[in-house]
Motif scaffolding. Structure first.
Motif, PDB file in Angstrom:
ATOM      1  N   GLY A 145       0.781  -1.019   0.021  1.00  0.00           N
ATOM      2  CA  GLY A 145       0.277   0.030  -0.189  1.00  0.00           C
ATOM      3  C   GLY A 145       0.822   1.253  -0.028  1.00  0.00           C
ATOM      4  N   SER A 146       0.547   2.197   0.615  1.00  0.00           N
ATOM      5  CA  SER A 146       1.035   3.585   0.641  1.00  0.00           C
ATOM      6  C   SER A 146       2.128   3.863   1.933  1.00  0.00           C
ATOM      7  CB  SER A 146      -0.058   4.483   0.578  1.00  0.00           C
ATOM      8  OG  SER A 146      -0.837   4.614   1.632  1.00  0.00           O
ATOM      9  N   ILE A 147       2.206   2.752   2.721  1.00  0.00           N
ATOM     10  CA  ILE A 147       2.799   2.906   3.967  1.00  0.00           C
ATOM     11  C   ILE A 147       4.356   2.683   3.717  1.00  0.00           C
ATOM     12  CG2 ILE A 147       3.396   2.353   6.217  1.00  0.00           C
ATOM     13  CD1 ILE A 147       0.785   1.024   6.284  1.00  0.00           C
ATOM     14  N   PRO A 148       5.314   3.759   3.677  1.00  0.00           N
ATOM     15  CA  PRO A 148       6.703   3.701   3.023  1.00  0.00           C
ATOM     16  C   PRO A 148       7.630   2.544   3.905  1.00  0.00           C
ATOM     17  CG  PRO A 148       6.081   6.066   3.688  1.00  0.00           C
ATOM     18  CD  PRO A 148       5.032   5.127   4.115  1.00  0.00           C
TER      19      PRO A 148
ATOM     20  N   ALA B   4      10.281   4.447  16.436  1.00  0.00           N
ATOM     21  CA  ALA B   4       9.530   5.585  16.903  1.00  0.00           C
ATOM     22  C   ALA B   4       8.154   5.858  16.280  1.00  0.00           C
ATOM     23  CB  ALA B   4      10.457   6.997  16.698  1.00  0.00           C
ATOM     24  N   LEU B   5       8.010   5.310  15.044  1.00  0.00           N
ATOM     25  CA  LEU B   5       6.659   5.596  14.155  1.00  0.00           C
ATOM     26  C   LEU B   5       5.613   4.144  14.551  1.00  0.00           C
ATOM     27  CD1 LEU B   5       8.115   7.385  11.006  1.00  0.00           C
ATOM     28  CD2 LEU B   5       7.073   8.321  13.250  1.00  0.00           C
ATOM     29  N   GLY B   6       6.191   3.419  15.529  1.00  0.00           N
ATOM     30  CA  GLY B   6       5.370   2.546  15.727  1.00  0.00           C
ATOM     31  C   GLY B   6       5.348   1.337  14.544  1.00  0.00           C
ATOM     32  N   GLY B   7       6.461   1.080  13.949  1.00  0.00           N
ATOM     33  CA  GLY B   7       6.801   0.192  12.974  1.00  0.00           C
ATOM     34  C   GLY B   7       7.009  -1.368  13.359  1.00  0.00           C
ATOM     35  N   VAL B   8       7.272  -2.144  12.776  1.00  0.00           N
ATOM     36  CA  VAL B   8       7.608  -3.760  12.900  1.00  0.00           C
ATOM     37  C   VAL B   8       8.346  -3.945  14.248  1.00  0.00           C
ATOM     38  CG1 VAL B   8       8.548  -5.684  11.876  1.00  0.00           C
ATOM     39  CG2 VAL B   8       7.223  -4.172  10.594  1.00  0.00           C
ATOM     40  N   PRO B   9       9.578  -3.133  14.570  1.00  0.00           N
ATOM     41  CA  PRO B   9      10.316  -3.454  15.715  1.00  0.00           C
ATOM     42  C   PRO B   9       9.287  -3.305  17.012  1.00  0.00           C
ATOM     43  CG  PRO B   9      11.586  -2.303  14.385  1.00  0.00           C
ATOM     44  CD  PRO B   9      10.305  -2.133  13.772  1.00  0.00           C
TER      45      PRO B   9
END
Length: 351
Positions: free
Chosen positions: A312-315, A323-328
């Motif tokens: 999708g549109s998630i870089p 910090a942005l709530g990603g996979v880690p």
């Protein structure tokens, strides 16, 4: 190319099943599982030397155990041979047997961002931890269904295929005897809030799980080498992504998949390996204790490594960001989600 990779495989590349056509070459069931388990063991063995650990351990409430987070870039080349010969789209068949997705992925080198977490949990039915039996019941048995129960974003699990355990039997890989081997394909849907901003994600995942005993000694997640409890049980679960491109997916199966995918959903991919094993550590008696001998305590070491693409549109850089709530951050949170769910099942979680 390896089986455990981010780029999804076509349905023509998996072993025979009554719901799949037999008009294309397919890998035999046992060699396919052996190849996948061998890759999983190799990846797990490489974690101490190829992954880079974060400088601090992470909390994941209500788990008492802190979580060690590690990361790596894995580089795959089109020069790598197919892991399982004889499968259409695996690289051993002619070019016409590959669909566009595989041809594109094999035409250039690819890099995968992998995240790994490791945690050590006291073997007890107590607040903030779980017993070995609870790990088995929660992660080994009905893996996908239980994941939906303790993971808020998993909203649906549709079983597409499964293979009869009796047809697989015991399998020996790299000196390890695997028992109770199971294999299935699931369509897993994740939904997010606010739903009008983030589209649902659907993943088609081939899952192999197996139990084993007597795994060789490996370093514990927090540094020192600790041997597994002699003949103690361990289990391994791996997930391989599949895609449902029309040319390689039977019409009936494609119809089922299409009917199960919610509106606005994005087809995404992930691969993972997960291992739980019972270990023991020797502890010295306290100064005031009367015993002069060391005592032994057991704990479950839980390791999970994954690579994913939400599409999708998630870089990608957002997906990789703590910090942005990603996979880690998500994989660390899973530890607390599982422990909290386990506590609620036994009735010890705070209300």
């Amino acid at each position: 190319m390896p089986l455990i990779r981010l780029q999804p495989h076509p349905f023509t590349s998996i072993p025979p099943h009554p719901s799949l056509p037999d008009d294309a070459p397919r890998p035999e069931l046992r060699p396919y599982i052996i190849a996948a388990l061998h890759e999983a063991l190799d990846l797990l063995a490489s974690i101490p030397s190829t992954f880079t650990a974060d400088p601090k351990l992470r909390p994941s409430s209500p788990s008492q155990a802190k979580v060690k987070l590690l990361r790596k870039w894995r580089h795959l080349s089109s020069a790598e041979p197919a892991t399982v010969p004889g499968a259409a789209g695996s690289g051993s068949a002619g070019p016409g047997a590959q669909n566009k997705t595989d041809s594109e992925s094999n035409s250039r080198s690819r890099s995968e961002f992998w995240v790994c977490r490791q945690s050590e949990h006291v073997n007890a039915r107590a607040d903030g931890t779980a017993s070995w039996a609870e790990f088995q019941e929660g992660l080994r048995t009905d893996h996908a269904q239980h994941e939906m129960e303790y993971t808020p974003t998993v909203s649906a699990v549709e079983k597409l295929l499964d293979w009869n355990e009796a047809h697989i039997g015991e399998i020996e890989v790299d000196g390890v005897t695997f028992k109770d081997v199971e294999m299935e394909v699931n369509l897993i849907t994740h939904t997010f809030k606010p739903s009008f901003l983030i589209s649902p994600r659907c993943f088609i995942s081939l899952t192999i799980s197996a139990a084993y005993h007597g795994h060789p000694s490996t370093p514990s997640s927090h540094g020192a080498e600790q041997p597994p409890t002699p003949e103690a049980p361990s289990f391994l679960t791996l997930q391989i992504p599949l895609h449902a491109a029309a040319p390689s997916t039977p019409p009936a199966l494609l119809k089922t998949i299409s009917a199960s995918i919610p509106k606005r959903a994005v087809l995404a991919n992930y691969a993972s390996i997960e291992r739980a094993e019972l270990r023991s550590r020797s502890t010295s008696p306290s100064a005031s204790g009367s015993s002069q001998s060391k005592t032994s305590s057991s704990y479950t070491e839980w390791t999970m490594a994954t690579t994913s693409d939400a599409a999708g549109s998630i870089p990608q850089w957002v997906q990789r960001s703590w910090a942005l709530g990603g996979v880690p951050k998500a994989v660390v949170a899973d530890v607390g989600l599982f422990i909290g769910w386990t506590m609620r099942r036994r009735g010890t979680a705070a209300t």
